[in-house]
Design a protein around this motif. Sequence first.
Motif, PDB file in Angstrom:
ATOM      1  N   ARG A   1      -9.542  38.410  69.915  1.00  0.00           N
ATOM      2  CA  ARG A   1      -9.026  39.624  69.274  1.00  0.00           C
ATOM      3  C   ARG A   1      -9.939  40.778  69.629  1.00  0.00           C
ATOM      4  NH1 ARG A   1     -10.129  38.139  63.370  1.00  0.00           N
ATOM      5  NH2 ARG A   1     -11.790  37.015  64.388  1.00  0.00           N
TER       6      ARG A   1
ATOM      7  N   PRO B   1     -11.472  43.719  67.999  1.00  0.00           N
ATOM      8  CA  PRO B   1     -11.536  44.198  66.615  1.00  0.00           C
ATOM      9  C   PRO B   1     -11.383  45.709  66.521  1.00  0.00           C
ATOM     10  CG  PRO B   1     -13.732  43.720  67.411  1.00  0.00           C
ATOM     11  CD  PRO B   1     -12.795  43.326  68.520  1.00  0.00           C
TER      12      PRO B   1
ATOM     13  N   VAL C   1      -5.892  49.068  52.709  1.00  0.00           N
ATOM     14  CA  VAL C   1      -5.504  47.658  52.859  1.00  0.00           C
ATOM     15  C   VAL C   1      -3.996  47.507  52.641  1.00  0.00           C
ATOM     16  CG1 VAL C   1      -5.703  45.363  51.774  1.00  0.00           C
ATOM     17  CG2 VAL C   1      -7.759  46.697  52.269  1.00  0.00           C
TER      18      VAL C   1
ATOM     19  N   GLY D   1      -2.964  47.167  56.240  1.00  0.00           N
ATOM     20  CA  GLY D   1      -3.261  45.738  56.441  1.00  0.00           C
ATOM     21  C   GLY D   1      -4.656  45.411  56.939  1.00  0.00           C
ATOM     22  N   PHE D   2      -5.621  46.200  56.535  1.00  0.00           N
ATOM     23  CA  PHE D   2      -7.011  45.903  56.940  1.00  0.00           C
ATOM     24  C   PHE D   2      -7.617  44.798  56.084  1.00  0.00           C
ATOM     25  CE2 PHE D   2      -6.677  49.679  59.352  1.00  0.00           C
ATOM     26  CZ  PHE D   2      -7.792  49.815  60.158  1.00  0.00           C
ATOM     27  N   LYS D   3      -8.674  44.184  56.574  1.00  0.00           N
ATOM     28  CA  LYS D   3      -9.521  43.302  55.777  1.00  0.00           C
ATOM     29  C   LYS D   3     -10.654  44.166  55.221  1.00  0.00           C
ATOM     30  CE  LYS D   3     -11.731  39.394  54.630  1.00  0.00           C
ATOM     31  NZ  LYS D   3     -11.248  38.519  53.567  1.00  0.00           N
TER      32      LYS D   3
ATOM     33  N   SER E   1     -12.391  35.583  59.315  1.00  0.00           N
ATOM     34  CA  SER E   1     -11.114  36.235  59.013  1.00  0.00           C
ATOM     35  C   SER E   1     -10.168  36.144  60.207  1.00  0.00           C
ATOM     36  CB  SER E   1     -11.370  37.703  58.671  1.00  0.00           C
ATOM     37  OG  SER E   1     -10.143  38.379  58.542  1.00  0.00           O
ATOM     38  N   ASP E   2      -8.877  36.001  59.899  1.00  0.00           N
ATOM     39  CA  ASP E   2      -7.873  36.023  60.960  1.00  0.00           C
ATOM     40  C   ASP E   2      -7.487  37.442  61.328  1.00  0.00           C
ATOM     41  OD1 ASP E   2      -7.709  33.337  61.267  1.00  0.00           O
ATOM     42  OD2 ASP E   2      -6.182  33.102  59.692  1.00  0.00           O
ATOM     43  N   ASN E   3      -7.885  38.362  60.465  1.00  0.00           N
ATOM     44  CA  ASN E   3      -7.554  39.764  60.692  1.00  0.00           C
ATOM     45  C   ASN E   3      -8.442  40.314  61.814  1.00  0.00           C
ATOM     46  OD1 ASN E   3      -6.628  42.414  60.265  1.00  0.00           O
ATOM     47  ND2 ASN E   3      -6.540  42.091  58.061  1.00  0.00           N
ATOM     48  N   LYS E   4      -8.014  41.354  62.457  1.00  0.00           N
ATOM     49  CA  LYS E   4      -8.902  41.985  63.445  1.00  0.00           C
ATOM     50  C   LYS E   4      -9.252  43.419  63.036  1.00  0.00           C
ATOM     51  CE  LYS E   4      -5.638  44.322  66.333  1.00  0.00           C
ATOM     52  NZ  LYS E   4      -5.442  45.016  67.554  1.00  0.00           N
ATOM     53  N   LYS E   5      -8.674  43.860  61.914  1.00  0.00           N
ATOM     54  CA  LYS E   5      -8.917  45.232  61.450  1.00  0.00           C
ATOM     55  C   LYS E   5      -9.826  45.178  60.225  1.00  0.00           C
ATOM     56  CE  LYS E   5      -4.412  45.531  61.123  1.00  0.00           C
ATOM     57  NZ  LYS E   5      -3.075  46.010  60.780  1.00  0.00           N
ATOM     58  N   PHE E   6     -10.995  45.744  60.371  1.00  0.00           N
ATOM     59  CA  PHE E   6     -11.979  45.629  59.289  1.00  0.00           C
ATOM     60  C   PHE E   6     -12.365  46.994  58.728  1.00  0.00           C
ATOM     61  CE2 PHE E   6     -12.661  42.039  62.191  1.00  0.00           C
ATOM     62  CZ  PHE E   6     -12.520  40.979  61.303  1.00  0.00           C
TER      63      PHE E   6
END
Length: 240
Positions: A51, A53, A74, A78-80, A128-133
């Motif tokens: 990913r 990030p 969030v 859809g951020f982490k 985390s599976d998310n890539k947006k932090f």
Amino acid sequence: MWRRVSSLTQFVSPTKSSSILNQPAYTLKIWESFTTQLPNLEKGGISFKDRIPFITFVLGGPGSGKGTQCEKIVETFGFKHLSAGDLLRQEIASESEYGSMILNTIKDGRIVPSEVTIKLIQKEMESSDNKKFLIDGFPRCEENRVAFEQIIGAEPNIVLFFDCPAEEMVKRVLNRNQGRVDDNMDTIKKRLEVFEELNLPVVNYYAEKGKLHKICALGTEDEIFEQVWPVFAACKQLIQ
Ligand code: UDP
Ligand code: MG
């Protein structure tokens, strides 16, 4: 629309205590004790499993509304959300090896050694599976910023700065009733000193790099989010 830059002078004592502001020397021992546990230190970065990030640093003084706006980001984008302060408080609650050191540092309004905070952030990013932090409340000083770049091997794509007058921040912190050990007048004064002396240089660094988005943190939550929304909407390609 833009009102004014925070004025902290009335809350910051003229003779600043070097024990509060002189942080880097304190970090060295901790660094030694962590080097073997940082899995990707040699590589100088963490693996994002293919990913790319998208990292946002969310900066602003105590009570400037970082956490509240992060919740909205969030929900909408859809951020982490990784609140550095919350991760440190969880570490205290879990009674880990560094819990009492972290508690004392927070009670004093000082900055926890970079390696401790970054290790907690790194763990969350890697799992985390998310890539947006959204990294909220970090980096708090230049040394935090440099250590993050070295350990994580990444820079933020954008930096939000919630600019709020000091008297408003003090009012909000004293009224929020979250039972925090640092939400008292003595610690708030120290946090504002640390914010002005150590955090604002980080804000200025990112302003010079053209990454800073300054948000006027006065107004209702929705009014403030009206300024935040276009920042992320403009990054649509990278965050979808
Ligand atoms: N803190 C720290 N490093 C960080 C984030 C927080 O040392 O990267 C400590 C610091 O003592 C700070 C406290 O945790 O005053 C609370 O931080 P938080 O961001 O939760 O609260 P804020 O001051 O923004 O209200
Ligand atoms: Mg917070």
